[in-house]
Design a protein around this motif. Structure first.
Motif, PDB file in Angstrom:
ATOM      1  N   UNK A 132      36.164  35.957   5.962  1.00 41.93           N
ATOM      2  CA  UNK A 132      35.805  34.585   6.296  1.00 41.93           C
ATOM      3  C   UNK A 132      34.817  34.016   5.287  1.00 41.93           C
ATOM      4  N   UNK A 133      33.779  34.766   4.973  1.00 39.56           N
ATOM      5  CA  UNK A 133      32.790  34.293   4.003  1.00 39.56           C
ATOM      6  C   UNK A 133      33.443  33.999   2.658  1.00 39.56           C
ATOM      7  N   UNK A 134      34.269  34.917   2.199  1.00 42.54           N
ATOM      8  CA  UNK A 134      34.933  34.750   0.905  1.00 42.54           C
ATOM      9  C   UNK A 134      35.878  33.559   0.911  1.00 42.54           C
ATOM     10  N   UNK A 135      36.622  33.397   1.981  1.00 46.13           N
ATOM     11  CA  UNK A 135      37.564  32.284   2.089  1.00 46.13           C
ATOM     12  C   UNK A 135      36.841  30.943   2.106  1.00 46.13           C
ATOM     13  N   UNK A 136      35.780  30.829   2.882  1.00 44.80           N
ATOM     14  CA  UNK A 136      35.034  29.575   2.935  1.00 44.80           C
ATOM     15  C   UNK A 136      34.416  29.238   1.578  1.00 44.80           C
ATOM     16  N   UNK A 137      33.859  30.246   0.905  1.00 46.06           N
ATOM     17  CA  UNK A 137      33.289  30.006  -0.428  1.00 46.06           C
ATOM     18  C   UNK A 137      34.363  29.569  -1.416  1.00 46.06           C
ATOM     19  N   UNK A 138      35.491  30.241  -1.394  1.00 44.73           N
ATOM     20  CA  UNK A 138      36.585  29.882  -2.298  1.00 44.73           C
ATOM     21  C   UNK A 138      37.071  28.459  -2.033  1.00 44.73           C
ATOM     22  N   UNK A 139      37.227  28.113  -0.769  1.00 47.88           N
ATOM     23  CA  UNK A 139      37.687  26.766  -0.429  1.00 47.88           C
ATOM     24  C   UNK A 139      36.666  25.716  -0.849  1.00 47.88           C
ATOM     25  N   UNK A 140      35.380  26.044  -0.746  1.00 47.19           N
ATOM     26  CA  UNK A 140      34.335  25.107  -1.171  1.00 47.19           C
ATOM     27  C   UNK A 140      34.330  24.977  -2.691  1.00 47.19           C
ATOM     28  N   UNK A 143      38.235  22.149  -1.517  1.00 40.62           N
ATOM     29  CA  UNK A 143      39.142  21.976  -0.382  1.00 40.62           C
ATOM     30  C   UNK A 143      38.343  21.722   0.892  1.00 40.62           C
ATOM     31  N   UNK A 144      37.090  22.154   0.879  1.00 42.72           N
ATOM     32  CA  UNK A 144      36.155  21.881   1.967  1.00 42.72           C
ATOM     33  C   UNK A 144      34.927  21.205   1.372  1.00 42.72           C
ATOM     34  N   UNK A 145      34.415  20.225   2.071  1.00 39.69           N
ATOM     35  CA  UNK A 145      33.168  19.593   1.654  1.00 39.69           C
ATOM     36  C   UNK A 145      32.023  20.206   2.453  1.00 39.69           C
ATOM     37  N   UNK A 146      30.820  19.913   2.039  1.00 36.77           N
ATOM     38  CA  UNK A 146      29.662  20.365   2.807  1.00 36.77           C
ATOM     39  C   UNK A 146      29.713  19.778   4.212  1.00 36.77           C
ATOM     40  N   UNK A 187      31.989  21.796   6.426  1.00 42.06           N
ATOM     41  CA  UNK A 187      31.354  23.041   6.860  1.00 42.06           C
ATOM     42  C   UNK A 187      30.340  22.761   7.955  1.00 42.06           C
ATOM     43  N   UNK A 188      29.593  21.663   7.842  1.00 44.69           N
ATOM     44  CA  UNK A 188      28.657  21.280   8.898  1.00 44.69           C
ATOM     45  C   UNK A 188      29.408  21.003  10.206  1.00 44.69           C
ATOM     46  N   UNK A 189      30.547  20.343  10.118  1.00 38.72           N
ATOM     47  CA  UNK A 189      31.366  20.080  11.303  1.00 38.72           C
ATOM     48  C   UNK A 189      31.860  21.387  11.909  1.00 38.72           C
ATOM     49  N   UNK A 190      32.307  22.311  11.063  1.00 40.97           N
ATOM     50  CA  UNK A 190      32.754  23.616  11.548  1.00 40.97           C
ATOM     51  C   UNK A 190      31.624  24.357  12.253  1.00 40.97           C
ATOM     52  N   UNK A 191      30.431  24.319  11.696  1.00 36.76           N
ATOM     53  CA  UNK A 191      29.266  24.949  12.350  1.00 36.76           C
ATOM     54  C   UNK A 191      29.041  24.363  13.743  1.00 36.76           C
ATOM     55  N   UNK A 192      29.134  23.050  13.838  1.00 37.00           N
ATOM     56  CA  UNK A 192      28.949  22.391  15.144  1.00 37.00           C
ATOM     57  C   UNK A 192      30.028  22.787  16.136  1.00 37.00           C
ATOM     58  N   UNK A 202      24.222  27.047  -2.176  1.00 35.68           N
ATOM     59  CA  UNK A 202      24.927  27.518  -3.384  1.00 35.68           C
ATOM     60  C   UNK A 202      25.726  26.403  -4.055  1.00 35.68           C
ATOM     61  N   UNK A 203      26.471  25.626  -3.262  1.00 34.53           N
ATOM     62  CA  UNK A 203      27.397  24.642  -3.833  1.00 34.53           C
ATOM     63  C   UNK A 203      26.947  23.194  -3.652  1.00 34.53           C
ATOM     64  N   UNK A 204      25.966  22.959  -2.794  1.00 34.19           N
ATOM     65  CA  UNK A 204      25.480  21.599  -2.583  1.00 34.19           C
ATOM     66  C   UNK A 204      26.524  20.696  -1.958  1.00 34.19           C
TER      67      UNK A 204
END
Length: 84
Positions: free
Chosen positions: A15-23, A27-30, A33-38, A76-78
């Motif tokens: 999961x960590x690797x996939x989210x980082x790769x997508x960011x 393919x994913x914005x910050x 990711x904030x929405x996913x956390x919520x 890491x990615x801002x």
């Protein structure tokens, strides 16, 4: 055969690797990711009404881990935060 704990650890690494790769590939914005956390945190708050029930301890751990991943990716990615 993998123990449940080891299988969970492997899932986290994936999961960590996939989210980082997508960011990295934008393919994913910050904000995504904030929405996913919520959404993960909301499953903890609404566990009794969750249409996909799972162990309360697991949802709490997942919310904590997702917050940690989101924080790391944000540093890491801002990127722009989600608009409230």
């Amino acid at each position: 055969m993998l123990s449940n704990e080891r299988a969970g650890d492997e899932s986290i690494v994936i999961l960590q690797s996939l989210l980082c790769l997508m960011r990295e590939k934008n393919l994913l914005t910050r904000a995504d990711i904030e929405t996913l956390c919520e959404r993960v945190a909301a499953r903890v708050a609404q566990a009794e009404r969750d249409p996909m029930p799972c162990c309360a301890e697991a949802t709490t751990a997942a919310a904590h881990e997702m917050a940690r991943i989101g924080s790391y990716i944000g540093q890491r990615y801002g990127g722009k935060h989600r608009r409230l």
